[in-house]
Every structure is written in C-alpha cells, then in structure tokens.
Design an enzyme around this catalytic site. Structure first.
Site, short mmCIF file in Angstrom:
data_model
loop_
_atom_site.label_atom_id
_atom_site.label_comp_id
_atom_site.label_asym_id
_atom_site.label_seq_id
_atom_site.Cartn_x
_atom_site.Cartn_y
_atom_site.Cartn_z
N ARG A 241 0.84 -1.20 0.00
CA ARG A 241 0.00 0.00 0.00
C ARG A 241 0.87 1.25 0.00
O ARG A 241 0.58 2.22 -0.69
CB ARG A 241 -0.94 -0.04 1.21
CG ARG A 241 -2.05 0.98 1.13
CD ARG A 241 -3.14 0.71 2.15
NE ARG A 241 -2.67 0.89 3.51
CZ ARG A 241 -3.39 0.59 4.60
NH1 ARG A 241 -4.60 0.08 4.46
NH2 ARG A 241 -2.90 0.78 5.80
N LYS B 269 -2.67 6.47 1.25
CA LYS B 269 -2.56 6.94 2.65
C LYS B 269 -1.64 8.16 2.75
O LYS B 269 -0.55 8.08 3.31
CB LYS B 269 -2.08 5.78 3.53
CG LYS B 269 -2.55 5.90 4.98
CD LYS B 269 -2.44 4.58 5.69
CE LYS B 269 -2.56 4.70 7.18
NZ LYS B 269 -3.92 5.00 7.66
N GLU C 60 -16.67 5.47 3.62
CA GLU C 60 -16.04 4.87 4.80
C GLU C 60 -16.08 5.85 5.97
O GLU C 60 -16.41 7.01 5.81
CB GLU C 60 -14.61 4.42 4.51
CG GLU C 60 -13.62 5.53 4.21
CD GLU C 60 -12.19 5.01 4.07
OE1 GLU C 60 -11.80 4.08 4.79
OE2 GLU C 60 -11.46 5.57 3.23
#
Ligand code: PLP
Ligand code: COI
Length: 336
Positions: A80, A183, A219
C-alpha cells in the site's frame, strides 16, 4: 527494561529506544540506521512541508501466547505504501526494504512490546517524506523513510463497546478521482474539521458518503465500513475513494472461512435501515461496533452491545494476532 504500566497504555505516542531511517538519494536507498534521535532535521523548503509530499502506514506487532513477537501482514502495508509513493511521484519502495525496516525496529524495541495477556501491541508507524527543497511544485529528488514504533493499549479497555456515528452531509473526505484510496497525510488534515464537527455534536466517529452523489456509503473517517445483513452476509463498500483496509481484507477472509457470504459492492445509504450489525474496522481498533448512525433527521440503530457476528470476527482476528488461533493464511511474520 522500560518501566511501563501496561494497563495504562492508550492509543497514544510514546518514545521508545529507537527508530530506523533510510535515505533515498541519487536514485537509491541506503541500508538504514537505527537511531535514538526522535527529531528530524529538514530543509525549510522541503517538499513534505510545503506540498504535502509525504505518506504513512500503520501496523501492529503482537506478543503471542508462546512469547514470540509477530508482525501482522507487513507485506500488505509495504504494497500500500509503494502504491501511495507511486501516486505522489515518490521513490520506489521495495517490499523487502519496508518489511526489513519493520522487523529491525521491532527487534530493537522488543522490550516495548506489551506482554501477552495485556491486549496491547507495538504500533509500527512507517513514514515517507520528500526532503529536497522545492518552491516550484515538483516532486523531491531526496526522501527519508522512517519507521517508529510504540506500545499501545487495546483501544477499548472494557472490551469492545459500540459508539454512535454521524453521516457527513456537509463534508467530503476524498474527491471521486482523488487520493482517498492512498494513505497521504493530507487526507487526515482534511478530515480534522469533519471529525470535530461530529465530536462537537456527540458522535465519536463520522461516516463519509461518496462525494460525487452522496448516495452511497464510502467509509468512516479513519476506518472502513462493514455491514452484516439480515441473512448474515458480510458487506463492505466498493468505491475508488476509500482506503483498501488490511483489517477489512482479513475480516472478510475470516468471514469466508466461517462459511459466510461476503460482498464488496456499492451500498446505498437507505440500506443502513436493513442491516443487522454495523462496524468500523482498522488496525488500531480492529472493529468498533456502531450503535446508532444519524443521517439528517433519521437514526439507524444496531443495538447497545456488539452483535454476535462482529464479535466472532473480532475474536477470531485478535485470536490469530495473539497466537491463540491457528494462523492458517500465514499472516504473521516473526520478529527474530
Ligand atoms: N480507512 C482509513 C481512512 C484509515 O485511515 C484506516 C487506517 O489506517 C483504515 C481505513 C483501515 O486500514 P487498515 O485496516 O489497513 O489499518
Ligand atoms: C487505524 O489504524 O485503524 C487507523 O485508523 C490509523 C489512524 C490512527 C490514522
């Protein structure tokens, strides 16, 4: 041996023995150095400071019943972070370098890992920053990859208990083709105000809708959405602007292993009225059950205690992390 009251640990920063740092210069990474210096010295024009060319990760090492310390799925965080760095035009971050950094920092701080039975973990926080001076907007040439680690307590001392969530109608977390699926720190800076808005109104967590239509669930501020339907199907949103959560992926696998149906699909906001259980999932908490979700003048309720399906998923995942249940997917990597 650090003098830590394990029972008092919260999810908070604390200083440990060391962190590890790798420098990227002239197109290559160095071999990394452990240091007890917890400050960074940066050029005042560093690209991370002005243009937010930075990203981070979060993962945990836990002490198992057998006394060994193991890190949960670090290669997933490595992938990620590599994908985030790629979007930020940052350096290639090899998976081995990332995993090796986590292992080395965990090993050097092994006595900061909360003992088995306390429910705590060593939270590992990798950080990647662009360090070249920039005033015109362009990516940095030089980078620093830092991994710090600190002991954290279980998020919920008295066991998991549900909280109320507020649907964000006035704020969005991420643009439809923006950075919601990676992120970057900027996502969290943008999330501070919406989180405060919800907290000020008595909601510990906030739920974002897809920013294009506001018709589907995206989310929570810092965790993925899980719903359990009346027929015990595990559902979670499919959206290009949510973070691909490693906890969600793991819980979904555990649900499949238990014979449950799982679906990753668009979830219309009206479907909140039909769900049996709702949870927020992420590394820090594993699962936070949701009691009520407020949306405009409606309230969707899921009970004042954690439902049995989420409870069982939670117990299985934490059971694997603490070495009480078989790690049949090889998710744990031992710190030796
Ligand atoms: N969604 C957001 C926005 C997050 O910040 C996090 C936490 O990192 C998650 C989801 C959960 O991801 P993970 O399970 O990989 O920790
Ligand atoms: C998580 O680990 O679940 C998170 O939400 C990370 C957050 C502290 C940024």
């Amino acid at each position: 041996m650090p003098n830590i009251d394990w029972d008092k640990l919260r999810f908070e920063y604390s200083t440990t023995r060391s962190n590890i740092r790798f420098k990227f210069q002239d197109g290559k990474w160095d071999s990394g150095t452990l240091t007890s210096d917890f400050n960074v010295s940066l050029h005042i024009a560093s690209s991370c400071l002005h243009y937010g060319q930075e990203c981070f990760e979060g993962l945990k090492a836990t002490m198992s019943k057998d006394g060994k310390v193991r890190i949960f799925r670090p290669e997933q965080n490595a992938r990620r972070m590599a994908s985030t760095s790629n979007y930020l035009l940052g350096p290639e971050l090899p998976e081995e370098l990332f995993v090796d950094a986590c292992l080395r920092v965990a090993k050097d701080n092994i006595d900061y890992v909360p003992p088995y039975g306390t429910g705590g973990a060593l939270y590992i926080r990798p950080l990647l920053i662009g360090t070249s001076p920039r005033v015109g907007i362009s990516p940095s040439d030089a980078y620093e990859f830092i991994v710090m680690a600190m002991p954290v307590g279980p998020y919920y001392k008295e066991g998991i208990h549900p909280v109320d969530a507020l649907v964000m109608d006035k704020f969005d977390r991420a643009a439809p083709n923006g950075t919601g699926n990676i992120k970057v720190g900027g996502n969290y800076a943008a999330g501070l105000m919406p989180a405060k808005y919800a907290k000020d109104r008595g909601y510990p967590i906030n739920l974002f809708l897809d920013s294009e239509s506001h018709k589907f669930i995206d989310e929570f501020g810092t965790s993925n959405f899980i719903g359990i339907t009346q027929d015990d199907t595990y559902i979670t949103p499919k959206s290009p602007s949510i973070l691909p959560s490693i906890t969600n992926d793991s819980l979904m696998q555990i649900a499949k292993d238990a014979g449950m149906k799982t679906e990753r699909r668009k979830i219309p906001i009206e479907e909140l009225a039909e769900l049996k259980e709702v949870g927020a999932c992420g590394t820090a908490v594993v699962i936070t059950p949701i009691s009520n979700i407020a949306y405009r003048d409606e309230v969707f309720s899921y009970g004042d205690t954690c439902g049995p399906v989420l409870r069982s998923l939670y117990d299985t995942l934490t059971g694997i992390q603490f070495g009480e249940l078989e790690d049949k997917h090889n998710w744990l990597l031992e710190v030796k």
